[in-house]
Write an enzyme that holds these catalytic residues in place. Structure first.
Site, PDB file in Angstrom:
ATOM      1  N   LYS A 287     -21.140  -4.303  -4.782  1.00  0.00           N
ATOM      2  CA  LYS A 287     -22.418  -3.404  -4.691  1.00  0.00           C
ATOM      3  C   LYS A 287     -21.642  -2.029  -4.992  1.00  0.00           C
ATOM      4  CE  LYS A 287     -24.798  -0.617  -2.731  1.00  0.00           C
ATOM      5  NZ  LYS A 287     -24.716   0.757  -3.177  1.00  0.00           N
TER       6      LYS A 287
ATOM      7  N   GLU B 146     -13.987  -1.567   7.043  1.00  0.00           N
ATOM      8  CA  GLU B 146     -13.225  -0.273   6.579  1.00  0.00           C
ATOM      9  C   GLU B 146     -13.923   0.940   6.803  1.00  0.00           C
ATOM     10  OE1 GLU B 146     -10.239  -0.165   6.222  1.00  0.00           O
ATOM     11  OE2 GLU B 146      -9.196  -2.213   5.883  1.00  0.00           O
TER      12      GLU B 146
ATOM     13  N   GLU C  32     -16.113  13.287  11.572  1.00  0.00           N
ATOM     14  CA  GLU C  32     -15.429  13.215  10.230  1.00  0.00           C
ATOM     15  C   GLU C  32     -16.255  13.964   9.208  1.00  0.00           C
ATOM     16  OE1 GLU C  32     -16.133   9.637   7.797  1.00  0.00           O
ATOM     17  OE2 GLU C  32     -14.100   9.407   7.079  1.00  0.00           O
TER      18      GLU C  32
ATOM     19  N   CYS D 117     -10.902   8.591   2.944  1.00  0.00           N
ATOM     20  CA  CYS D 117     -11.118   8.253   4.639  1.00  0.00           C
ATOM     21  C   CYS D 117      -9.920   8.545   5.523  1.00  0.00           C
ATOM     22  CB  CYS D 117     -11.401   6.653   4.594  1.00  0.00           C
ATOM     23  SG  CYS D 117     -10.127   5.928   3.537  1.00  0.00           S
TER      24      CYS D 117
HETATM   25  P1  NAD Z   1     -21.995   5.143   3.208  1.00  0.00           P
HETATM   26  O1  NAD Z   1     -21.856   4.128   4.278  1.00  0.00           O
HETATM   27  O2  NAD Z   1     -22.998   6.088   3.099  1.00  0.00           O
HETATM   28  O3  NAD Z   1     -22.032   4.181   1.855  1.00  0.00           O
HETATM   29  C1  NAD Z   1     -21.267   3.240   1.505  1.00  0.00           C
HETATM   30  C2  NAD Z   1     -22.064   2.128   0.612  1.00  0.00           C
HETATM   31  O4  NAD Z   1     -22.726   1.706   1.883  1.00  0.00           O
HETATM   32  C3  NAD Z   1     -22.548   2.434  -0.555  1.00  0.00           C
HETATM   33  O5  NAD Z   1     -22.448   1.908  -1.493  1.00  0.00           O
HETATM   34  C4  NAD Z   1     -23.953   2.499   0.092  1.00  0.00           C
HETATM   35  O6  NAD Z   1     -24.982   2.348  -1.058  1.00  0.00           O
HETATM   36  C5  NAD Z   1     -24.167   1.513   0.990  1.00  0.00           C
HETATM   37  N1  NAD Z   1     -24.986   1.408   1.823  1.00  0.00           N
HETATM   38  C6  NAD Z   1     -25.741   2.371   2.390  1.00  0.00           C
HETATM   39  N2  NAD Z   1     -26.635   2.166   3.380  1.00  0.00           N
HETATM   40  C7  NAD Z   1     -26.625   0.687   3.420  1.00  0.00           C
HETATM   41  C8  NAD Z   1     -27.244  -0.367   4.365  1.00  0.00           C
HETATM   42  N3  NAD Z   1     -28.320  -0.051   4.933  1.00  0.00           N
HETATM   43  N4  NAD Z   1     -27.012  -1.692   3.834  1.00  0.00           N
HETATM   44  C9  NAD Z   1     -25.815  -1.881   2.992  1.00  0.00           C
HETATM   45  N5  NAD Z   1     -25.221  -1.169   2.172  1.00  0.00           N
HETATM   46  C10 NAD Z   1     -25.511   0.134   2.514  1.00  0.00           C
HETATM   47  O7  NAD Z   1     -20.574   6.021   2.797  1.00  0.00           O
HETATM   48  P2  NAD Z   1     -20.117   6.813   1.913  1.00  0.00           P
HETATM   49  O8  NAD Z   1     -20.710   8.001   2.252  1.00  0.00           O
HETATM   50  O9  NAD Z   1     -20.414   6.247   0.549  1.00  0.00           O
HETATM   51  O10 NAD Z   1     -18.749   7.075   1.950  1.00  0.00           O
HETATM   52  C11 NAD Z   1     -18.144   7.785   2.751  1.00  0.00           C
HETATM   53  C12 NAD Z   1     -17.535   7.084   4.014  1.00  0.00           C
HETATM   54  O11 NAD Z   1     -16.733   5.684   3.613  1.00  0.00           O
HETATM   55  C13 NAD Z   1     -16.366   7.871   4.920  1.00  0.00           C
HETATM   56  O12 NAD Z   1     -17.038   7.563   6.304  1.00  0.00           O
HETATM   57  C14 NAD Z   1     -15.443   7.334   4.709  1.00  0.00           C
HETATM   58  O13 NAD Z   1     -14.389   7.548   5.560  1.00  0.00           O
HETATM   59  C15 NAD Z   1     -15.424   5.989   4.195  1.00  0.00           C
HETATM   60  N6  NAD Z   1     -14.478   5.330   3.641  1.00  0.00           N
HETATM   61  C16 NAD Z   1     -13.546   4.261   4.404  1.00  0.00           C
HETATM   62  C17 NAD Z   1     -12.269   3.739   3.798  1.00  0.00           C
HETATM   63  C18 NAD Z   1     -11.569   2.903   4.319  1.00  0.00           C
HETATM   64  O14 NAD Z   1     -10.592   2.211   3.753  1.00  0.00           O
HETATM   65  N7  NAD Z   1     -11.482   2.896   5.738  1.00  0.00           N
HETATM   66  C19 NAD Z   1     -12.227   4.119   2.374  1.00  0.00           C
HETATM   67  C20 NAD Z   1     -13.146   4.902   1.836  1.00  0.00           C
HETATM   68  C21 NAD Z   1     -14.316   5.466   2.498  1.00  0.00           C
END
Ligand code: NAD
Length: 479
Positions: free
Chosen positions: A178, A253, A383, A287
């Site tokens: 997704k 992650e 963050e 991240c």
């Molecule tokens: P997010 O959690 O808002 O969204 C991530 C994904 O989850 C998107 O595809 C979104 O559509 C989906 N999502 C949202 N609500 C959902 C739900 N209720 N059920 C299932 N899926 C859902 O995060 P973001 O704003 O897209 O990304 C930024 C975050 O990601 C930051 O916190 C960053 O640190 C983290 N990140 C972590 C890593 C790692 O490897 N640890 C890598 C990249 C980003």
């Protein structure tokens, strides 16, 4: 000027598909804030179709029953097909994400490297033989989970799709990805590469949709056997609840608030360069960004001056034009980060540079350095996920360690020093899954990556990751 196709589809069961209800979502160019393209917005029916396709594929056992060498060769072909598409993908990735064009090229190469790396491991998943005594033979196998659902964030979408899909396929799983609603276009090329490489249909499905619709439908789907989530802590918590209901194993992650400790003996020029790249690359939307710098008091002012010098050497503008200081992903993200800066100023921190949005078209934030930050301020604790560096100072090493470990996160941390003893001392005590010494972001696809504390669990990258995608089966035989 690169022309981007106006409408993009999902990829389900080896075919490009509209959303079942015909719904689309709009994608914008963060450098202009203007519409760029539309993509099919998957809903529950599309999730059902993608999971069903993955289930059918998995039931054929086609990938699992290839010799591991053949499976590795298939992954290698996917890597090569991705590389062939690089010139086409890079501008699309930059236009729908905002990042610098060279970063996009690097991201595609990293995506290809994941397939190459796990191609090389596909035939090295060995079990054990366990002596049970006379009349018995016993051995273990690594077997796939089945359908792996993978939910991806917008900051490095193609690379992160590859990071999870490659080990999943290497282990013999079928995949439903997704992709993020904010930056979904470049990831679709992974389907093109898989198709051209000869991956049988249904083994990799890519759907884009909103998190609370497609994401939720996928992670709560009864046909899913395994979940990999990369994203925020808040979403991770929701997904973990879904997984708990069905007892589905997860890799989480999540975010970070990573700190670099700078000892007074560090090479300050190199430290300034490394720390600035650590927070300003991709506008801080990484991240493992080094969002806090904890500096020994006697070199604090000198280092801040050098940091300002590094930032002033960069230009801000569209990633497609080669600028290093690129935009944030969206208007709401820009509002959020400016709000964090306001809170920092109100709490008594000093904005040495930046602190506000840039007065220009698109979602640009001024690169910002705050000094005098305390651990209880929002900018010292949350963050921020933007180009905002919080600088703090310390006298004794134990104090630096307490500040660095004083958040709920534990994704990455760093140490800058010429003294290896200090580096080892700090690395042994920092509560983080990844420690960078003297170079932020050191390492590649081959080193394990993941969080401690609320930054998550499980590991991606490296050999460790592969074992998150397979489970042990023990076979005991009586002759
Ligand atoms: P997010 O959690 O808002 O969204 C991530 C994904 O989850 C998107 O595809 C979104 O559509 C989906 N999502 C949202 N609500 C959902 C739900 N209720 N059920 C299932 N899926 C859902 O995060 P973001 O704003 O897209 O990304 C930024 C975050 O990601 C930051 O916190 C960053 O640190 C983290 N990140 C972590 C890593 C790692 O490897 N640890 C890598 C990249 C980003």
């Amino acid at each position: 000027m690169t022309k981007v196709k106006g409408y993009w589809q999902n990829y389900i069961d080896g075919r490009w598909a509209d959303a079942a209800g015909g719904k689309r979502l709009a994608v914008e160019n963060p450098a202009t804030g203007k519409p760029l393209a539309e993509i099919a917005a998957a809903g529950a029916a599309d999730v059902d179709a993608a999971v069903a396709a993955a289930r059918r594929a998995f039931a054929t056992r086609a990938i699992y029953e290839m010799t591991p060498t053949q499976r590795g060769q298939l992954l290698l072909r996917i890597a090569n097909e991705l590389r062939k598409l690089s010139d086409e993908i890079a501008p699309v990735s930059t236009l729908d994400n905002g990042k610098n064009l060279d970063f996009s090229k690097g991201e595609i190469e990293d995506a290809a490297r994941y397939f190459e790396y796990y191609a090389g491991l596909a035939d090295k998943l060995h079990g054990r033989s366990i002596p049970l005594g006379d009349g018995f033979a016993d051995f273990t196998q690594w077997v796939p989970y089945g359908v792996s659902a993978q939910v991806i964030p917008w900051n490095f979408p193609l690379e992160l799709c590859a990071r999870s899909a490659a080990p999943a396929l290497a282990g013999g799983n079928a995949v439903v990805l997704k992709t993020p609603e904010l930056s979904p276009l470049a990831s679709t090329y992974l389907a093109t590469a898989c198709e051209r490489a000869g991956l049988p249909k249904g083994w990799l499905n890519i759907i884009c949709g909103y998190g609370n619709e497609a994401g939720d439908a996928l992670t709560s789907h009864p046909g899913v056997d395994h979940i990999v989530f990369t994203g925020s802590v808040a979403t991770g918590q929701k997904i973990l609840h879904r997984a708990a209901e069905k007892i589905v194993p997860c890799v989480m992650e999540l975010g970070g608030k990573s700190a670099g400790i700078v000892f007074a003996d560090a090479d300050l020029d190199e430290t300034a360069k490394s720390a600035a790249i650590g927070i300003y690359a991709n506008a801080g939307q990484v991240c493992s960004a080094g969002s806090r710098l904890i500096v020994q008091r006697k070199v604090h002012d000198a280092l801040v001056e050098k940091l300002v010098g590094v930032v002033k050497g960069w230009t801000q503008g569209a990633g497609i034009d080669g600028h290093f200081l690129t935009p944030l992903i969206s208007g709401p993200q820009l509002d959020k980060i400016e709000g964090y800066c306001r809170s920092g100023i109100q709490a008594g921190a000093t904005a040495v540079i930046g602190g506000k949005r840039a007065e220009r078209e698109g979602h640009f934030m001024q690169p910002t350095i705050f000094t005098g930050v305390k651990g209880d301020m929002l900018i010292g604790r949350d963050e921020v996920f933007g180009p905002v560096l919080s600088v703090m100072s310390f006298d004794e090493p134990e104090e630096a360690l307490a500040i660095a470990n004083g958040t709920d996160y534990g994704l990455a941390a760093g140490v800058y020093t010429r003294d290896l003893r200090k580096a080892h001392w700090a690395a042994d005590r920092l509560e983080a899954g990844t420690i960078f010494v003297n170079k932020w972001f050191a390492g590649g696809n081959d080193v394990p990556f993941g969080g401690m504390k609320r930054s998550g669990f499980g590991r991606e990258k490296g050999v460790e990751a592969l074992y998150n995608y397979v489970q042990t089966r023990n076979i005991a035989i009586k002759y």
